[in-house]
Motif scaffolding. Structure first.
Motif, PDB file in Angstrom:
ATOM      1  N   SER A 157       2.879  -6.904  -0.738  1.00  0.00           N
ATOM      2  CA  SER A 157       3.611  -5.890  -0.124  1.00  0.00           C
ATOM      3  C   SER A 157       5.105  -5.234  -0.933  1.00  0.00           C
ATOM      4  O   SER A 157       5.725  -5.180  -1.018  1.00  0.00           O
ATOM      5  CB  SER A 157       4.082  -5.853   1.011  1.00  0.00           C
ATOM      6  N   ASP A 158       4.087  -5.720  -2.958  1.00  0.00           N
ATOM      7  CA  ASP A 158       4.914  -5.469  -3.830  1.00  0.00           C
ATOM      8  C   ASP A 158       5.308  -3.555  -4.503  1.00  0.00           C
ATOM      9  O   ASP A 158       4.069  -4.512  -4.627  1.00  0.00           O
ATOM     10  CB  ASP A 158       5.121  -6.318  -5.233  1.00  0.00           C
ATOM     11  N   ARG A 159       5.528  -3.042  -4.991  1.00  0.00           N
ATOM     12  CA  ARG A 159       5.301  -1.840  -5.003  1.00  0.00           C
ATOM     13  C   ARG A 159       5.332  -1.198  -6.041  1.00  0.00           C
ATOM     14  O   ARG A 159       4.049  -0.898  -6.388  1.00  0.00           O
ATOM     15  CB  ARG A 159       5.998  -0.070  -4.516  1.00  0.00           C
ATOM     16  N   ARG A 160       5.872  -2.278  -6.875  1.00  0.00           N
ATOM     17  CA  ARG A 160       6.217  -2.276  -8.774  1.00  0.00           C
ATOM     18  C   ARG A 160       4.929  -2.517  -9.153  1.00  0.00           C
ATOM     19  O   ARG A 160       4.050  -2.338 -10.382  1.00  0.00           O
ATOM     20  CB  ARG A 160       7.385  -3.150  -8.948  1.00  0.00           C
ATOM     21  N   LEU A 161       4.142  -4.098  -8.545  1.00  0.00           N
ATOM     22  CA  LEU A 161       2.931  -4.178  -8.685  1.00  0.00           C
ATOM     23  C   LEU A 161       1.939  -3.615  -8.629  1.00  0.00           C
ATOM     24  O   LEU A 161       0.907  -3.614  -9.582  1.00  0.00           O
ATOM     25  CB  LEU A 161       2.738  -5.522  -8.207  1.00  0.00           C
ATOM     26  N   ILE A 162       1.885  -3.043  -7.486  1.00  0.00           N
ATOM     27  CA  ILE A 162       0.913  -2.064  -7.662  1.00  0.00           C
ATOM     28  C   ILE A 162       0.843  -1.422  -8.035  1.00  0.00           C
ATOM     29  O   ILE A 162      -0.164  -0.734  -8.808  1.00  0.00           O
ATOM     30  CB  ILE A 162       1.588  -1.689  -5.805  1.00  0.00           C
ATOM     31  N   ASP A 301       3.405 -11.013  14.431  1.00  0.00           N
ATOM     32  CA  ASP A 301       4.280 -10.459  15.530  1.00  0.00           C
ATOM     33  C   ASP A 301       4.091  -9.240  15.491  1.00  0.00           C
ATOM     34  O   ASP A 301       4.758  -8.911  16.517  1.00  0.00           O
ATOM     35  CB  ASP A 301       4.854 -11.900  17.090  1.00  0.00           C
ATOM     36  N   ARG A 302       5.101  -8.347  14.762  1.00  0.00           N
ATOM     37  CA  ARG A 302       5.452  -7.648  14.531  1.00  0.00           C
ATOM     38  C   ARG A 302       4.574  -6.385  15.411  1.00  0.00           C
ATOM     39  O   ARG A 302       3.678  -6.170  15.382  1.00  0.00           O
ATOM     40  CB  ARG A 302       5.351  -6.386  13.110  1.00  0.00           C
ATOM     41  N   PRO A 303       4.697  -5.253  15.944  1.00  0.00           N
ATOM     42  CA  PRO A 303       4.064  -4.306  16.464  1.00  0.00           C
ATOM     43  C   PRO A 303       3.878  -3.373  15.346  1.00  0.00           C
ATOM     44  O   PRO A 303       3.824  -3.535  13.794  1.00  0.00           O
ATOM     45  CB  PRO A 303       4.708  -3.021  17.270  1.00  0.00           C
ATOM     46  N   PRO A 304       2.061  -3.049  15.474  1.00  0.00           N
ATOM     47  CA  PRO A 304       1.268  -2.429  14.291  1.00  0.00           C
ATOM     48  C   PRO A 304       2.173  -1.187  14.123  1.00  0.00           C
ATOM     49  O   PRO A 304       2.216  -1.100  12.646  1.00  0.00           O
ATOM     50  CB  PRO A 304      -0.362  -2.553  15.273  1.00  0.00           C
ATOM     51  N   SER A 305       3.148  -0.105  14.736  1.00  0.00           N
ATOM     52  CA  SER A 305       3.852   0.931  14.279  1.00  0.00           C
ATOM     53  C   SER A 305       4.304   0.645  12.837  1.00  0.00           C
ATOM     54  O   SER A 305       5.408   1.010  11.790  1.00  0.00           O
ATOM     55  CB  SER A 305       4.431   1.876  14.672  1.00  0.00           C
ATOM     56  N   ALA A 312       4.365  -0.422   4.010  1.00  0.00           N
ATOM     57  CA  ALA A 312       3.385   1.012   3.268  1.00  0.00           C
ATOM     58  C   ALA A 312       3.208   0.435   2.553  1.00  0.00           C
ATOM     59  O   ALA A 312       1.834   1.024   2.154  1.00  0.00           O
ATOM     60  CB  ALA A 312       4.809   1.751   3.226  1.00  0.00           C
ATOM     61  N   PRO A 313       3.210  -0.278   1.061  1.00  0.00           N
ATOM     62  CA  PRO A 313       2.748  -0.447   0.021  1.00  0.00           C
ATOM     63  C   PRO A 313       0.935  -1.029   0.185  1.00  0.00           C
ATOM     64  O   PRO A 313      -0.018  -0.706  -0.455  1.00  0.00           O
ATOM     65  CB  PRO A 313       3.748  -1.009  -0.886  1.00  0.00           C
ATOM     66  N   LEU A 319      -5.647   0.615   2.230  1.00  0.00           N
ATOM     67  CA  LEU A 319      -6.666   2.063   2.947  1.00  0.00           C
ATOM     68  C   LEU A 319      -7.770   2.626   1.326  1.00  0.00           C
ATOM     69  O   LEU A 319      -8.509   3.084   1.860  1.00  0.00           O
ATOM     70  CB  LEU A 319      -6.025   2.992   3.448  1.00  0.00           C
ATOM     71  N   THR A 320      -6.961   2.658   0.650  1.00  0.00           N
ATOM     72  CA  THR A 320      -7.509   3.377  -0.652  1.00  0.00           C
ATOM     73  C   THR A 320      -8.714   2.427  -1.380  1.00  0.00           C
ATOM     74  O   THR A 320      -9.896   2.642  -1.564  1.00  0.00           O
ATOM     75  CB  THR A 320      -6.142   3.618  -1.370  1.00  0.00           C
ATOM     76  N   LEU A 321      -8.484   1.128  -1.052  1.00  0.00           N
ATOM     77  CA  LEU A 321      -9.708   0.719  -1.214  1.00  0.00           C
ATOM     78  C   LEU A 321     -10.938   0.734  -0.757  1.00  0.00           C
ATOM     79  O   LEU A 321     -11.591   0.469  -1.198  1.00  0.00           O
ATOM     80  CB  LEU A 321      -9.001  -0.995  -1.120  1.00  0.00           C
TER      81      LEU A 321
END
Length: 423
Positions: A157-162, A301-305, A312-313, A319-321
């Motif tokens: 989840s590293d936005r810069r690498l993505i 165990d985090r809630p999905p939301s 988010a990244p 999802l895009t993939l």
């Protein structure tokens, strides 16, 4: 083996020593002379798979590992501390994974320069119908770094690498396609190849303009192998050739289709390229996830939301993939279904007694044209025959059989290879 250098404030030194002693990790400590606070520099070797869990245990003592922690390579270590890992997972640490991925991506000038050269070599290999030259283009292609950076960034989840990985992949392949098209135009109109050359009959090009099941397998395995090689401290140079094999020849085939003004060739190779890009990135993420890599501060165990907001990244990238893979995969699945039907129809038609002396060599189904509502297909059948037998009705018989099998009119081309009586 990895050599850890870590700065430990005096306030948590006893807790850190307890963790290391509990794992039977031998270490040396050096007093640091600093006006800020009393601290020690600890050095100890670890196997690659133990780095993450040991550092996690040290941070649990209150140690801020981000202040000064260096992980280096060590050829040997005495005493042997290979048993310091408790989970014994065959993978490197998160930080090392990120560092290796970033280190594999060359500078911009080198990346795009080598991409241009690899695309030109691949185009030459396709037009010469030379597998050796096509393989040579894969060796010099630099695409492995950008592909793996995107997979690592998505997993962590590293936005810069993505962003860096996706940008370099898209721009690099656009440069490859443009270079191949420009080189193809020069070759075509300078007289270096016959003006009437039918590029769709060139074997190396024909293999890459109709994506099927085997093409999909190449992309899936390339991404998985790249992730395994990156995450388990294995050499990834050969894996880079595998990833390039799924990308560069397809990009060069698109350029050839553009240069020769053949939309069906460009479309077929484009679908193959899109399938392979999505496959490489998606399987890369899945393998890294399966090996236990997670975003920083990951909590199952985090809630999905909250998970969607926090990571988010990763969510957007995955999802895009999935959308890209589903879109290109649908066309590929349709092509696979058509190929299976065509193969069965050709086999059945040649089972007729009048064709018992024919030997089927190959059947190839490719895109033959593009209309608003459908993709037309051309079937090329290669058979060997006795030199003295013409078989004038074979084409019409095959067209009827193939047309019935796929419920559509299809152009069938038959290539005969004459066989002498002694063969």
């Amino acid at each position: 083996m990895r050599l850890i250098h870590i700065r430990v404030p005096d306030a948590v030194l006893d807790s850190v020593r307890d963790v290391l002693d509990d794992r039977d990790i031998s270490y040396v400590r050096t007093k640091e002379t600093s006006d800020d606070e009393a601290a020690w520099l600890l050095q100890f070797p670890l196997p690659p798979e133990a780095v993450d869990e040991v550092l996690d245990d040290l941070e649990a003592t209150g140690l801020d590992a981000d202040r000064y922690t260096v992980v280096g390579n060590a050829e040997t270590a005495r005493p042997d501390q290979s048993n310091s890992a408790r989970r014994h997972e065959d993978r490197i640490s998160h930080d090392e994974l990120r560092g290796r991925a970033v280190g594999m991506n060359p500078g911009q000038g080198t990346y795009y320069g080598m991409t241009v050269l690899s695309a030109i070599v691949a185009t030459a290999g396709l037009l010469l119908d030379s597998p050796a030259i096509v393989v040579g283009s894969m060796v010099i292609a630099p695409q492995v770094g950008s592909a793996l950076i995107a997979s690592v960034g998505t997993t962590l989840s590293d936005r810069r690498l993505i962003v860096d990985g996706v940008r370099d992949q898209l721009l690099g392949l656009a440069v490859a396609i443009g270079s191949a098209a420009l080189f193809g135009l020069v070759i075509r109109y300078s007289g270096f190849v016959p003006g009437q050359l039918r590029v769709t009959t060139v074997q190396q090009i024909a293999q890459r303009i109709s994506p099927g099941f085997l093409s999909l397998v190449v992309g899936l395995c390339a991404g998985a192998a790249g992730a395994f090689g990156l995450a388990t401290a294995l050499p990834v140079s050969l894996v880079g050739v595998m990833i390039a094999a799924a990308l560069i020849p397809a990009a060069a085939a698109i350029g050839v289709g553009i240069a020769w003004g053949l939309p069906a060739v460009a479309l077929g190779a484009g679908i193959l390229l899109l399938v392979n890009i999505a496959s490489i990135n998606l399987t890369g993420v899945l393998v890294l996830w399966g090996l236990g890599f997670r975003p920083l501060n990951w909590a199952a165990d985090r809630p999905p939301s909250e998970t969607v907001r926090t990571y988010a990244p990763t969510v957007v990238a995955v999802l895009t993939l999935l959308v890209a893979f589903a879109g290109a995969g649908t066309v590929t699945a349709q092509q696979m279904q058509v190929e299976t039907s065509v193969n069965n129809a050709v086999t059945e038609a040649l089972s007729n007694e009048s064709y018992e002396r024919l030997r089927l060599q190959s059947v190839q189904t490719r895109f033959g044209g593009v209309s608003v509502y459908r993709l037309d297909r051309v079937v090329t059948v290669t058979v060997s025959r006795p030199a003295d037998r013409p078989y004038p009705a074979l084409v019409s018989d095959l067209e009827r059989a193939v047309g019935r099998s796929i419920a559509d009119d299809t152009t069938v081309e038959v290539t005969f290879e004459d066989r002498h009586p002694t063969e």
